[in-house]
Design a protein around this motif. Structure first.
Motif, PDB file in Angstrom:
ATOM      1  N   ALA A  16       0.850  -1.195   0.000  1.00  0.00           N
ATOM      2  CA  ALA A  16       0.000   0.000   0.000  1.00  0.00           C
ATOM      3  C   ALA A  16       0.884   1.243   0.000  1.00  0.00           C
ATOM      4  CB  ALA A  16      -0.892  -0.001   1.233  1.00  0.00           C
ATOM      5  N   ALA A  17       0.444   2.254  -0.694  1.00  0.00           N
ATOM      6  CA  ALA A  17       1.181   3.521  -0.709  1.00  0.00           C
ATOM      7  C   ALA A  17       0.932   4.240   0.610  1.00  0.00           C
ATOM      8  CB  ALA A  17       0.721   4.390  -1.864  1.00  0.00           C
ATOM      9  N   VAL A  18       1.976   4.767   1.185  1.00  0.00           N
ATOM     10  CA  VAL A  18       1.862   5.483   2.453  1.00  0.00           C
ATOM     11  C   VAL A  18       2.096   6.959   2.184  1.00  0.00           C
ATOM     12  CG1 VAL A  18       2.801   5.750   4.771  1.00  0.00           C
ATOM     13  CG2 VAL A  18       2.694   3.488   3.715  1.00  0.00           C
TER      14      VAL A  18
END
Length: 90
Positions: A16-18
């Protein structure tokens, strides 16, 4: 028809992109900070600013330099420091 590969290996799962956390630069009159109050400056007959920076509309012709809660831009900071250099800021 080819079978779709399914796996439970965590190394093969998409990550997941943070989003990085953004923090305000604080409250004040420096560039990038949040203005603690409105700042107005009167305008003369030729639309040139004069007089002190005031926190409420001075009446007549005036310019809003920066609004309360807005980010202070470079041009607003220049206007504020110009009033200070004139020795007229309240």
């Amino acid at each position: 028809m080819a079978a779709r590969k399914t796996t439970t290996d965590p190394d093969e799962q998409p990550q997941a992109a943070v989003r990085t956390q953004e923090y305000a630069a604080g409250t004040g009159w420096e560039v990038g900070q949040t203005a603690p109050s409105d700042a107005f400056r009167s305008l003369d007959d030729h639309a040139a600013p004069y007089g002190p920076v005031v926190r409420s509309h001075p009446g007549g012709h005036a310019r809003l330099v920066v609004a309360k809660g807005a980010v202070v831009t470079e041009s607003a900071a220049r206007e504020l420091s110009a009033a200070e250099s004139d020795g007229t800021e309240d």
